[in-house]
Design an enzyme around this catalytic site. Structure first.
Site, PDB file in Angstrom:
ATOM      1  N   LYS A 157      49.648  35.247  40.162  1.00 26.75           N
ATOM      2  CA  LYS A 157      48.873  34.888  38.959  1.00 26.75           C
ATOM      3  C   LYS A 157      49.553  35.330  37.679  1.00 26.75           C
ATOM      4  CE  LYS A 157      44.898  37.155  39.657  1.00 26.75           C
ATOM      5  NZ  LYS A 157      45.204  38.339  39.841  1.00 26.75           N
ATOM      6  N   ARG A 175      36.060  38.524  37.651  1.00 25.81           N
ATOM      7  CA  ARG A 175      36.248  38.958  39.039  1.00 25.81           C
ATOM      8  C   ARG A 175      34.919  39.173  39.743  1.00 25.81           C
ATOM      9  NH1 ARG A 175      41.701  41.405  37.961  1.00 25.81           N
ATOM     10  NH2 ARG A 175      42.584  42.084  39.932  1.00 25.81           N
ATOM     11  N   ARG A 216      57.023  44.659  45.320  1.00 17.30           N
ATOM     12  CA  ARG A 216      57.144  44.337  43.895  1.00 17.30           C
ATOM     13  C   ARG A 216      57.324  45.574  43.042  1.00 17.30           C
ATOM     14  NH1 ARG A 216      51.530  41.764  41.433  1.00 17.30           N
ATOM     15  NH2 ARG A 216      50.443  43.746  41.313  1.00 17.30           N
ATOM     16  N   ARG A 274      53.821  50.086  40.932  1.00 15.15           N
ATOM     17  CA  ARG A 274      52.451  50.397  40.522  1.00 15.15           C
ATOM     18  C   ARG A 274      51.797  51.256  41.592  1.00 15.15           C
ATOM     19  NH1 ARG A 274      49.710  44.778  38.668  1.00 15.15           N
ATOM     20  NH2 ARG A 274      48.002  45.774  39.771  1.00 15.15           N
ATOM     21  N   ARG A 293      42.153  46.351  47.769  1.00 20.40           N
ATOM     22  CA  ARG A 293      42.054  45.340  46.699  1.00 20.40           C
ATOM     23  C   ARG A 293      41.746  43.967  47.291  1.00 20.40           C
ATOM     24  NH1 ARG A 293      47.667  46.113  44.091  1.00 20.40           N
ATOM     25  NH2 ARG A 293      47.060  44.467  42.623  1.00 20.40           N
TER      26      ARG A 293
HETATM   27  P1  AMP Z   1      45.409  43.154  38.128  1.00 22.18           P
HETATM   28  O1  AMP Z   1      46.636  43.519  37.376  1.00 22.18           O
HETATM   29  O2  AMP Z   1      44.723  41.906  37.616  1.00 22.18           O
HETATM   30  O3  AMP Z   1      45.627  43.119  39.623  1.00 22.18           O
HETATM   31  O4  AMP Z   1      44.343  44.332  37.865  1.00 22.18           O
HETATM   32  C1  AMP Z   1      44.632  45.661  38.249  1.00 22.18           C
HETATM   33  C2  AMP Z   1      43.341  46.450  38.372  1.00 22.18           C
HETATM   34  O5  AMP Z   1      42.657  46.479  37.112  1.00 22.18           O
HETATM   35  C3  AMP Z   1      42.308  45.878  39.356  1.00 22.18           C
HETATM   36  O6  AMP Z   1      42.572  46.240  40.714  1.00 22.18           O
HETATM   37  C4  AMP Z   1      41.032  46.495  38.825  1.00 22.18           C
HETATM   38  O7  AMP Z   1      40.934  47.867  39.180  1.00 22.18           O
HETATM   39  C5  AMP Z   1      41.232  46.431  37.306  1.00 22.18           C
HETATM   40  N1  AMP Z   1      40.732  45.151  36.742  1.00 22.18           N
HETATM   41  C6  AMP Z   1      41.461  44.156  36.174  1.00 22.18           C
HETATM   42  N2  AMP Z   1      40.676  43.137  35.783  1.00 22.18           N
HETATM   43  C7  AMP Z   1      39.404  43.487  36.105  1.00 22.18           C
HETATM   44  C8  AMP Z   1      38.145  42.854  35.981  1.00 22.18           C
HETATM   45  N3  AMP Z   1      38.020  41.622  35.443  1.00 22.18           N
HETATM   46  N4  AMP Z   1      37.043  43.510  36.445  1.00 22.18           N
HETATM   47  C9  AMP Z   1      37.147  44.740  36.971  1.00 22.18           C
HETATM   48  N5  AMP Z   1      38.305  45.413  37.140  1.00 22.18           N
HETATM   49  C10 AMP Z   1      39.443  44.792  36.712  1.00 22.18           C
END
Ligand code: AMP
Length: 217
Positions: free
Chosen positions: A13, A88, A127, A160, A171
């Site tokens: 994404k 989400r 990654r 990360r 996740r």
């Molecule tokens: P991502 O980089 O999109 O995978 O986001 C990394 C982490 O940020 C996720 O595993 C969540 O802990 C938090 N996060 C990102 N976007 C959201 C969201 N819309 N709602 C809740 N937590 C979020």
């Protein structure tokens, strides 16, 4: 044009959102990046979000909705944006709907990138990110590189801390239990465009753009 990009963690994404943002000249809004910036800068939000992100869980809806409300009302978003990582949960989806209608935005495309679980785990454990420009690479792209191929920063690669296998599985569970119902919601409304996320990066970008064009015509 507004794009809302969905997909399990690791499906690509973020990579696609960055490319599409450049191609379509609209800002890329990644809620994960916003939270990671806050963690790095140790703001009140960052301190709160740090533990939650490290466990692979979701930051509470009210916080996320506040962030999106502020961001989408910024002038830079007035001609369009790509949302990556939001909504989400169903509560976030309902709030986004309200916000889009308040902002009188109707040219919205909901795109779901798909991939199987084993491929996702392989991609995520392999990654690395650049801590300066935040671009994401797979290990084999940077194995012999001392500098970031995008911003040339030396020694800037890191993994990360939510990219280890146990956290990745958590996740993915959160995605299946909490975000999949959001996708089902948009699918029932007949507005979800599904694109296979497993091709080459260029192929996936082209498939997304073709799917959008097909809807526009
Ligand atoms: P991502 O980089 O999109 O995978 O986001 C990394 C982490 O940020 C996720 O595993 C969540 O802990 C938090 N996060 C990102 N976007 C959201 C969201 N819309 N709602 C809740 N937590 C979020």
């Amino acid at each position: 044009m507004q794009l809302i990009l969905f997909g399990a963690p690791g499906v690509g994404k973020g990579t696609q959102a960055k490319i599409l943002a450049t191609r379509l000249r609209i800002p890329h809004i990644s809620t994960g990046d916003i939270l990671r910036d806050a963690v790095r800068n140790q703001t009140a939000l960052g301190v709160k979000a740090h533990e939650i992100i490290s466990r692979g869980e979701l930051v509470p809806d009210d916080i996320m909705i506040g962030i999106i409300n502020d961001t989408l009302n910024q002038p830079r978003c007035k001609d369009g944006f790509i949302l990556d990582g939001f909504p989400r949960t169903l509560a976030q989806a309902k709030e986004l709907e309200k916000l889009l209608s308040e902002l009188k935005l109707s040219d919205v495309f909901y795109i779901n990138l798909t991939a199987n679980t084993e491929e996702i785990i392989k991609r995520l454990t392999n990654r690395r990110a650049c801590k300066v420009c935040q671009n994401i690479f797979s290990l084999n792209e940077i194995e012999d590189k001392l500098k970031c191929p995008i911003c040339s920063s030396p020694d800037s690669f890191y993994q990360r801390n939510d990219d280890n296998e146990d956290i990745i599985r958590n996740r993915l569970n959160v995605f299946n239990n909490t975000t999949q119902p959001v996708l089902d919601y948009y699918a029932r409304k007949n507005i979800l465009i599904t694109v296979d996320g497993l091709g080459t990066i260029d192929d996936v970008t082209e498939h997304i753009l073709t799917a959008i064009e097909a809807k526009l015509n």
